[in-house]
Design an enzyme around this catalytic site. Structure first.
Site, PDB file in Angstrom:
ATOM      1  N   LYS A 128       0.848  -0.993  -0.108  1.00 34.90           N
ATOM      2  CA  LYS A 128      -0.162   0.064  -0.013  1.00 34.90           C
ATOM      3  C   LYS A 128       1.176   1.528  -0.386  1.00 34.90           C
ATOM      4  O   LYS A 128       0.724   2.443  -0.581  1.00 34.90           O
ATOM      5  CB  LYS A 128      -0.976  -0.231   1.204  1.00 34.90           C
ATOM      6  CG  LYS A 128      -2.245  -1.175   0.859  1.00 34.90           C
ATOM      7  CD  LYS A 128      -3.090  -1.548   2.204  1.00 34.90           C
ATOM      8  CE  LYS A 128      -3.656  -2.387   2.088  1.00 34.90           C
ATOM      9  NZ  LYS A 128      -4.467  -2.760   3.247  1.00 34.90           N
ATOM     10  N   GLN A 175      -5.076  -1.125   9.808  1.00 35.42           N
ATOM     11  CA  GLN A 175      -5.106  -2.519   8.801  1.00 35.42           C
ATOM     12  C   GLN A 175      -5.679  -3.341   9.790  1.00 35.42           C
ATOM     13  O   GLN A 175      -5.170  -3.672  11.326  1.00 35.42           O
ATOM     14  CB  GLN A 175      -3.326  -2.987   8.855  1.00 35.42           C
ATOM     15  CG  GLN A 175      -3.271  -4.003   8.243  1.00 35.42           C
ATOM     16  CD  GLN A 175      -3.621  -3.787   6.984  1.00 35.42           C
ATOM     17  OE1 GLN A 175      -3.573  -3.166   6.407  1.00 35.42           O
ATOM     18  NE2 GLN A 175      -4.136  -5.735   6.252  1.00 35.42           N
ATOM     19  N   ASP A 225     -11.512   2.307   4.130  1.00 37.43           N
ATOM     20  CA  ASP A 225     -11.161   0.808   3.371  1.00 37.43           C
ATOM     21  C   ASP A 225     -13.174   0.991   2.974  1.00 37.43           C
ATOM     22  O   ASP A 225     -13.328   0.260   2.697  1.00 37.43           O
ATOM     23  CB  ASP A 225     -10.950   0.552   4.823  1.00 37.43           C
ATOM     24  CG  ASP A 225      -9.300  -0.511   4.711  1.00 37.43           C
ATOM     25  OD1 ASP A 225      -9.660  -0.550   3.337  1.00 37.43           O
ATOM     26  OD2 ASP A 225      -9.608  -0.874   5.907  1.00 37.43           O
TER      27      ASP A 225
END
Ligand code: NAP
Length: 283
Positions: free
Chosen positions: A52, A96, A119
């Protein structure tokens, strides 16, 4: 059989994002920031985060990586997210997953400002998606839809079978397919006669985390198979589809690696750009 080449398309999309960002930066010189927060030392998380961050570098998004030991507390994490919610240089916030067990995933996702939830996991964004309103769509399902469209796969009226009902893949991809007028069947561990169902599918999306779950006898000729699974077996990546056996029955199939994974990263960049534009009234 044709491969659904996520690696190729993700690179093409990253190039597009890079030039759009350069254009925006040339006009108003903003810092387009993505905060990436990792708690604990999950080895898979480390690989995903590295990819990422390197995508951010490629397109010109300023990533800020926050890493904390497994003992980091929920209170500390919430207070960091609250600070980032107010920071005008942070367009997107990504925590995460998975988180260590003392931290409630739900509490964390509820703390991230919906406008910065790149997200798309916060209850607000999930709600928008489920009622078909414009939302920040979770990256993996968004990437799958983009990939299907790049190959002009007909979705309207198709029978799509989704194996897996997680909040991050199975449920959102089902919603997106319904919005595109597919007839969707969602399967999980309690589904009876899975093979009878998959044999009627035009499109099969497999997101179970079970290596080689989808075998050749479960697939009708000419179907389209999307393998979301990432399993590490003896140091090698293996999907949820028995690729070698299934590929010859398909009209299209994603490889692992090089299919859904790179599309997911590209969609994170796309969501960060989208979040930034919305926060700054850029259309
Ligand atoms: P998850 O939360 O563990 O969910 C797995 C789902 O699969 C559950 O709904 C489970 O059913 C179902 N399932 C498991 N075994 C099954 C079986 N034998 N038959 C039918 N259904 C079964 O997993 P996830 O987070 O969705 O991730 C799935 C896979 O995708 C993992 O390998 C993950 O690493 C990978 N992934 C890849 C990307 C990417 O970018 N490529 C992104 C996210 C995830 P129940 O609900 O009944 O338990």
């Amino acid at each position: 059989m044709e491969l659904l080449d996520g690696k190729y398309w993700s690179n093409a999309i990253l190039d597009e994002i890079k030039s759009e960002l350069a254009d925006i930066k040339g006009k108003i010189s903003p810092d387009i920031g993505l905060a990436v927060i990792v708690v604990g030392d999950d080895p898979a998380s480390k690989v995903y985060v590295k990819n990422k961050i390197s995508a951010c570098e490629k397109v010109g998004i300023t990533s800020k990586l926050y890493t904390f030991p497994t003992e980091y507390t929920q209170t500390e994490l919430i207070s960091l997210i609250q600070k980032l919610n107010k920071d005008s240089n942070t367009a997107g916030i990504l925590v995460q997953l998975p988180l260590p067990k003392q931290i409630s995933e739900k509490a964390i996702l509820e703390t991230i400002s919906p406008q910065k939830d790149v997200d798309g996991f916060s209850p607000y964004q999930v709600g928008l998606l489920s009622i078909g309103e414009k939302s920040l769509v979770p990256c993996t399902p968004k990437g799958i839809m983009v990939l299907l469209k790049k190959y002009n796969i007909p979705i309207c009226g198709a029978h799509a079978v989704v194996i897996g009902r997680s909040n991050i893949v199975g449920k959102p991809i089902s919603n997106l397919l319904i919005q595109e007028n597919a007839t969707v069947t969602i399967c999980h561990t309690k589904t009876r006669n899975l093979t009878d169902i998959t044999l009627t599918a035009d499109i099969i999306i497999v997101a179970t985390g079970k290596p080689k779950l989808l075998t050749a006898d479960m697939v009708k000729d000419g179907s389209i198979v999307v393998d979301v699974g990432i399993n590490r077996i003896n140091g090698k990546l293996q999907g949820d589809v028995d690729f070698e056996a299934v590929k010859d029955k398909c009209s299209y199939i994603t490889p692992v690696p090089g299919g859904v994974g790179p599309m997911t990263i590209a969609m994170l960049m796309s969501n960060t750009l989208e979040a930034y534009k919305r926060q700054n009234g850029i259309s």
